[in-house]
Motif scaffolding. Sequence first.
Motif, short mmCIF file in Angstrom:
data_model
loop_
_atom_site.label_atom_id
_atom_site.label_comp_id
_atom_site.label_asym_id
_atom_site.label_seq_id
_atom_site.Cartn_x
_atom_site.Cartn_y
_atom_site.Cartn_z
N PRO A 184 0.80 -1.23 0.00
CA PRO A 184 0.00 0.00 0.00
C PRO A 184 0.83 1.28 0.00
N ALA A 185 1.93 1.28 0.74
CA ALA A 185 2.76 2.49 0.83
C ALA A 185 3.40 2.86 -0.50
N LEU A 186 3.50 1.90 -1.41
CA LEU A 186 4.14 2.14 -2.71
C LEU A 186 3.16 2.61 -3.78
N LEU A 187 1.86 2.61 -3.46
CA LEU A 187 0.87 2.93 -4.48
C LEU A 187 0.97 4.36 -5.01
N PRO A 188 1.14 5.39 -4.17
CA PRO A 188 1.27 6.74 -4.74
C PRO A 188 2.40 6.87 -5.74
N ALA A 189 3.57 6.32 -5.43
CA ALA A 189 4.69 6.39 -6.36
C ALA A 189 4.39 5.61 -7.64
N ALA A 190 3.69 4.48 -7.51
CA ALA A 190 3.34 3.67 -8.68
C ALA A 190 2.33 4.40 -9.57
N GLN A 191 1.44 5.17 -8.94
CA GLN A 191 0.50 5.97 -9.75
C GLN A 191 1.23 7.10 -10.47
N HIS A 192 2.17 7.73 -9.80
CA HIS A 192 2.95 8.77 -10.47
C HIS A 192 3.79 8.19 -11.60
N ARG A 193 4.30 6.97 -11.41
CA ARG A 193 5.07 6.32 -12.46
C ARG A 193 4.18 6.11 -13.70
N LYS A 194 2.93 5.67 -13.48
CA LYS A 194 1.99 5.51 -14.59
C LYS A 194 1.73 6.82 -15.31
N ILE A 195 1.47 7.88 -14.53
CA ILE A 195 1.18 9.19 -15.11
C ILE A 195 2.39 9.72 -15.88
N ASP A 196 3.55 9.62 -15.29
CA ASP A 196 4.76 10.14 -15.94
C ASP A 196 5.04 9.40 -17.24
N ARG A 197 4.77 8.11 -17.24
CA ARG A 197 5.00 7.34 -18.48
C ARG A 197 4.07 7.82 -19.59
N LEU A 198 2.82 8.12 -19.26
CA LEU A 198 1.89 8.64 -20.25
C LEU A 198 2.31 10.02 -20.75
#
Length: 427
Positions: A184-198
């Motif tokens: 759970p603690a890694l989810l914000p960074a993983a969402q930013h990774r998705k956004i940045d990739r787009l």
Amino acid sequence: MTASTFRTPAVPAPAPDAGIDPARWPDVVALPRASRLRTALAERIVRHALARLPLRVRLGGREDIGLGGPLLDVRDPDAFFRRIGAGGLIGFGESYMAREWDAPDPVGVLTVLAGQVATLVPRPLQRLRGLWARRHPEAQTGTREGARTNISHHYDLSNDLFALFLDETLSYSSAVFRGFPAEPALLPAAQHRKIDRLLDLAAVGPGTRLLEIGTGWGELAIRAAARGAHVVSVTLSREQRDLALRRIAAAGHQDRVDVRLCDYRDIEGRYDAIVSVEMIEAVGAAFWPVYFRTLDRLLGPGGRIALQAITMPDARMRAGRDTFTWIQKYIFPGGLLPSTEAIDRVTAAHTRLRVERSDGFGTHYAETLRLWRERFTAEAEAVDALGFDATFRRMWTLYLAYSEAGFRSGYLDVRQLLLTRQEQETA
């Protein structure tokens, strides 16, 4: 003897939960009208299908069938088979909402079923789908009015509800993790990774005129503005727009982001880049040509489009595109998942756009959904405090588990697509 001879009236379902609100959940409280013949046929087909799956299916606490595996506990077999006979997978979902079946590991059960979805019903009967499957309600079509109603049904439920199970970024789409299992603690960074990739796919940087179709709660617009882009973001959800504007202002980017309550068909202007995250699923197949023609019209010379889309196999999409489903009835009215082949067909036939790159990461969505489901379950009391009843919680739990199972089985995928405009071909 006619089929009507076998018809039985709707009667209250013998559900353990006597607190189901009949005004809000009429098709859960009452068993559907269905002939004895149709119910018996459904029972025969379902029993045959379940008996050859790696499941342990307990029927009424008296009989077990299946090859062994996750437990599907059918507490009221008569109601269970009747609902499936009358409504297929809609009945299967409503039977869960009525507590007629349960599972200690619903994702495990649903993953097995999703992996075998193409063969559960015998092929001769699949060809007769049109005779028994319900059609989409006219009100759910993706017209301007229909789209507003469909989006409001889901996204205007309550910002506070979504905040209970989403992470601090309020991103309601698949994240991209560095590894598994996700925490759970890694989810914000993983969402930013998705956004940045787009944003990287769309080449968004300082001065980029960016159009975002589907605002969500504003996180992508905030990160694009932080890169120096000028963002126009459109949504049909008043609840999302209000909170997105507050979040954008709190981040100090209100001068770079314009959030509009606007249908995608009514957007004007030309943009260097267009980004849309898991919005095409709500468009509807009949409007896919309009959607992609709109993207083509709005994209400036040399521009790039980055889409994130949930996809399904082309054959299954074709077979079920006209069928009204449990997800469409209760969760996402009017929606349909495209296949990658369908996107290629529509763009080739109606636009100058072509898919230049396509990357899938379905296992990441399974993990994203697991984290959401676990947090939603843990926040049951808070969900109740917002005014959502136990039947809603059960419905939402099934939706999250059903979706997770689709990605774990490989039946569903999520892809990031780069589309560019091709120059006019010459002979």
